[in-house]
Write a protein that holds these residues in place. Structure first.
Motif, PDB file in Angstrom:
ATOM      1  N   ASP A 182      34.803  48.135  37.727  1.00 29.89           N
ATOM      2  CA  ASP A 182      33.807  49.009  37.094  1.00 29.89           C
ATOM      3  C   ASP A 182      32.542  49.115  37.941  1.00 29.89           C
ATOM      4  O   ASP A 182      31.952  50.192  38.060  1.00 29.89           O
ATOM      5  CB  ASP A 182      33.464  48.498  35.699  1.00 29.89           C
ATOM      6  CG  ASP A 182      34.595  48.704  34.712  1.00 29.89           C
ATOM      7  OD1 ASP A 182      35.476  49.545  34.983  1.00 29.89           O
ATOM      8  OD2 ASP A 182      34.603  48.007  33.678  1.00 29.89           O
ATOM      9  N   MET A 183      32.120  47.985  38.540  1.00 30.28           N
ATOM     10  CA  MET A 183      30.933  48.001  39.392  1.00 30.28           C
ATOM     11  C   MET A 183      31.157  48.910  40.605  1.00 30.28           C
ATOM     12  O   MET A 183      30.280  49.685  40.985  1.00 30.28           O
ATOM     13  CB  MET A 183      30.610  46.580  39.866  1.00 30.28           C
ATOM     14  CG  MET A 183      29.384  46.510  40.763  1.00 30.28           C
ATOM     15  SD  MET A 183      29.162  44.920  41.554  1.00 30.28           S
ATOM     16  CE  MET A 183      30.582  44.825  42.608  1.00 30.28           C
ATOM     17  N   LYS A 184      32.349  48.852  41.197  1.00 31.97           N
ATOM     18  CA  LYS A 184      32.646  49.711  42.349  1.00 31.97           C
ATOM     19  C   LYS A 184      32.637  51.181  41.956  1.00 31.97           C
ATOM     20  O   LYS A 184      32.167  52.032  42.721  1.00 31.97           O
ATOM     21  CB  LYS A 184      33.997  49.326  42.954  1.00 31.97           C
ATOM     22  CG  LYS A 184      33.955  48.034  43.721  1.00 31.97           C
ATOM     23  CD  LYS A 184      35.302  47.714  44.322  1.00 31.97           C
ATOM     24  CE  LYS A 184      35.253  46.413  45.106  1.00 31.97           C
ATOM     25  NZ  LYS A 184      36.548  46.104  45.727  1.00 31.97           N
ATOM     26  N   LYS A 185      33.147  51.498  40.767  1.00 27.77           N
ATOM     27  CA  LYS A 185      33.130  52.889  40.306  1.00 27.77           C
ATOM     28  C   LYS A 185      31.701  53.375  40.107  1.00 27.77           C
ATOM     29  O   LYS A 185      31.363  54.506  40.465  1.00 27.77           O
ATOM     30  CB  LYS A 185      33.919  53.023  39.002  1.00 27.77           C
ATOM     31  CG  LYS A 185      35.411  52.992  39.193  1.00 27.77           C
ATOM     32  CD  LYS A 185      36.119  53.158  37.868  1.00 27.77           C
ATOM     33  CE  LYS A 185      37.627  53.050  38.048  1.00 27.77           C
ATOM     34  NZ  LYS A 185      38.336  53.162  36.767  1.00 27.77           N
ATOM     35  N   ARG A 186      30.848  52.521  39.510  1.00 27.33           N
ATOM     36  CA  ARG A 186      29.440  52.906  39.319  1.00 27.33           C
ATOM     37  C   ARG A 186      28.745  53.117  40.660  1.00 27.33           C
ATOM     38  O   ARG A 186      28.003  54.086  40.846  1.00 27.33           O
ATOM     39  CB  ARG A 186      28.700  51.832  38.517  1.00 27.33           C
ATOM     40  CG  ARG A 186      28.908  51.897  37.042  1.00 27.33           C
ATOM     41  CD  ARG A 186      27.902  51.024  36.292  1.00 27.33           C
ATOM     42  NE  ARG A 186      27.744  49.688  36.856  1.00 27.33           N
ATOM     43  CZ  ARG A 186      28.455  48.625  36.517  1.00 27.33           C
ATOM     44  NH1 ARG A 186      29.396  48.740  35.606  1.00 27.33           N
ATOM     45  NH2 ARG A 186      28.231  47.459  37.079  1.00 27.33           N
ATOM     46  N   ASP A 219      27.712  59.006  45.520  1.00 29.63           N
ATOM     47  CA  ASP A 219      28.111  60.411  45.505  1.00 29.63           C
ATOM     48  C   ASP A 219      26.945  61.286  45.059  1.00 29.63           C
ATOM     49  O   ASP A 219      26.683  62.340  45.646  1.00 29.63           O
ATOM     50  CB  ASP A 219      29.305  60.588  44.577  1.00 29.63           C
ATOM     51  CG  ASP A 219      29.992  61.920  44.768  1.00 29.63           C
ATOM     52  OD1 ASP A 219      29.920  62.469  45.889  1.00 29.63           O
ATOM     53  OD2 ASP A 219      30.608  62.412  43.800  1.00 29.63           O
ATOM     54  N   ALA A 220      26.239  60.842  44.019  1.00 33.02           N
ATOM     55  CA  ALA A 220      25.081  61.605  43.552  1.00 33.02           C
ATOM     56  C   ALA A 220      23.975  61.624  44.603  1.00 33.02           C
ATOM     57  O   ALA A 220      23.315  62.646  44.815  1.00 33.02           O
ATOM     58  CB  ALA A 220      24.555  61.007  42.251  1.00 33.02           C
ATOM     59  N   GLN A 221      23.793  60.501  45.301  1.00 35.74           N
ATOM     60  CA  GLN A 221      22.761  60.421  46.332  1.00 35.74           C
ATOM     61  C   GLN A 221      23.089  61.351  47.503  1.00 35.74           C
ATOM     62  O   GLN A 221      22.224  62.065  47.994  1.00 35.74           O
ATOM     63  CB  GLN A 221      22.648  58.984  46.827  1.00 35.74           C
ATOM     64  CG  GLN A 221      21.584  58.766  47.869  1.00 35.74           C
ATOM     65  CD  GLN A 221      21.554  57.315  48.333  1.00 35.74           C
ATOM     66  OE1 GLN A 221      22.408  56.511  47.976  1.00 35.74           O
ATOM     67  NE2 GLN A 221      20.577  56.991  49.140  1.00 35.74           N
ATOM     68  N   TYR A 222      24.340  61.374  47.931  1.00 38.58           N
ATOM     69  CA  TYR A 222      24.723  62.238  49.048  1.00 38.58           C
ATOM     70  C   TYR A 222      24.801  63.703  48.634  1.00 38.58           C
ATOM     71  O   TYR A 222      24.633  64.593  49.459  1.00 38.58           O
ATOM     72  CB  TYR A 222      26.037  61.784  49.657  1.00 38.58           C
ATOM     73  CG  TYR A 222      25.875  60.567  50.526  1.00 38.58           C
ATOM     74  CD1 TYR A 222      25.067  60.601  51.653  1.00 38.58           C
ATOM     75  CD2 TYR A 222      26.518  59.379  50.232  1.00 38.58           C
ATOM     76  CE1 TYR A 222      24.896  59.485  52.444  1.00 38.58           C
ATOM     77  CE2 TYR A 222      26.362  58.258  51.021  1.00 38.58           C
ATOM     78  CZ  TYR A 222      25.555  58.321  52.126  1.00 38.58           C
ATOM     79  OH  TYR A 222      25.393  57.219  52.911  1.00 38.58           O
ATOM     80  N   ALA A 223      25.040  63.978  47.374  1.00 41.08           N
ATOM     81  CA  ALA A 223      25.050  65.363  46.904  1.00 41.08           C
ATOM     82  C   ALA A 223      23.651  65.952  46.992  1.00 41.08           C
ATOM     83  O   ALA A 223      23.482  67.123  47.324  1.00 41.08           O
ATOM     84  CB  ALA A 223      25.576  65.434  45.480  1.00 41.08           C
ATOM     85  N   LYS A 224      22.614  65.136  46.694  1.00 38.62           N
ATOM     86  CA  LYS A 224      21.232  65.603  46.828  1.00 38.62           C
ATOM     87  C   LYS A 224      20.906  65.851  48.300  1.00 38.62           C
ATOM     88  O   LYS A 224      20.248  66.807  48.641  1.00 38.62           O
ATOM     89  CB  LYS A 224      20.261  64.565  46.268  1.00 38.62           C
ATOM     90  CG  LYS A 224      20.118  64.605  44.781  1.00 38.62           C
ATOM     91  CD  LYS A 224      18.945  63.768  44.351  1.00 38.62           C
ATOM     92  CE  LYS A 224      19.459  62.485  43.740  1.00 38.62           C
ATOM     93  NZ  LYS A 224      18.423  61.540  43.399  1.00 38.62           N
ATOM     94  N   ALA A 226      30.085  53.893  43.518  1.00 39.93           N
ATOM     95  CA  ALA A 226      30.611  55.099  44.158  1.00 39.93           C
ATOM     96  C   ALA A 226      29.993  56.349  43.537  1.00 39.93           C
ATOM     97  O   ALA A 226      29.658  57.300  44.250  1.00 39.93           O
ATOM     98  CB  ALA A 226      32.127  55.136  44.041  1.00 39.93           C
ATOM     99  N   ALA A 227      29.813  56.356  42.222  1.00 34.26           N
ATOM    100  CA  ALA A 227      29.194  57.504  41.558  1.00 34.26           C
ATOM    101  C   ALA A 227      27.737  57.657  41.984  1.00 34.26           C
ATOM    102  O   ALA A 227      27.263  58.778  42.206  1.00 34.26           O
ATOM    103  CB  ALA A 227      29.294  57.348  40.042  1.00 34.26           C
ATOM    104  N   GLU A 228      27.022  56.533  42.117  1.00 29.34           N
ATOM    105  CA  GLU A 228      25.630  56.599  42.567  1.00 29.34           C
ATOM    106  C   GLU A 228      25.534  57.122  43.993  1.00 29.34           C
ATOM    107  O   GLU A 228      24.679  57.958  44.301  1.00 29.34           O
ATOM    108  CB  GLU A 228      24.984  55.220  42.478  1.00 29.34           C
ATOM    109  CG  GLU A 228      24.720  54.746  41.074  1.00 29.34           C
ATOM    110  CD  GLU A 228      24.235  53.307  41.023  1.00 29.34           C
ATOM    111  OE1 GLU A 228      23.933  52.727  42.097  1.00 29.34           O
ATOM    112  OE2 GLU A 228      24.159  52.748  39.914  1.00 29.34           O
TER     113      GLU A 228
END
Length: 150
Positions: A99-103, A109-114, A105-107
């Motif tokens: 679960d920590m790895k999924k969180r 992804d959001a950081q690189y999307a910006k 990865a989502a963070e």
């Protein structure tokens, strides 16, 4: 005089026949359950009857809609790569790590999307890239020459 084992062939055959009539274990011992609800069973090895490896299997939680989800720990136990089945604490710890790895990865992804919106791809020079490789203003075409110089 001690009772010696008989060495005659008929005695051996008779003993093996009598051993074969003993009831065998067909129902496995319940070992555990994972967080998907799959139940795991085992019939232990018994070298006395010639069974050298334990029989291991699982029953899925929903037999009709089984989508082949097994945890890595239980799969390793089923395939014989582990001797002992995984403990509840080990499964919980690995689930928290997953679960920590999924969180994370989502963070990321959001950081690189910006960051993608800020850094646009370099513009291709029009009319200059007739060949297979595109040419860009920012990249040098001839090694060692500044791209702004011609």
């Amino acid at each position: 005089m001690a009772n010696k084992p008989s060495r005659d062939i008929l005695g051996i055959i008779w003993k093996n026949f009598c051993k074969s009539l003993r009831p065998r274990q067909f129902r496995g011992n319940y070992i555990g359950e994972d967080y998907f609800g799959n139940k795991y069973f085992e019939i232990p090895a018994n070298p006395a009857i010639g069974k050298r490896k334990a029989s291991r299997w699982f029953e899925p939680a929903d037999k009709d809609a089984f989508d082949n989800e097994l945890t890595a720990e239980w799969e390793a136990w089923l395939r014989g790569r582990r001797v002992d089945p995984p403990t509840r604490e080990e499964l919980v710890k690995n689930l928290q790590i997953m679960d920590m790895k999924k969180r994370n990865a989502a963070e990321l992804d959001a950081q690189y999307a910006k960051g993608k919106d800020d850094k646009a791809l370099p513009k291709q020079v029009e009319g200059e890239s007739i060949g297979t490789y595109p040419k860009y203003k920012e990249y040098e075409i001839v090694p060692g020459k500044d791209p702004t110089e011609k």
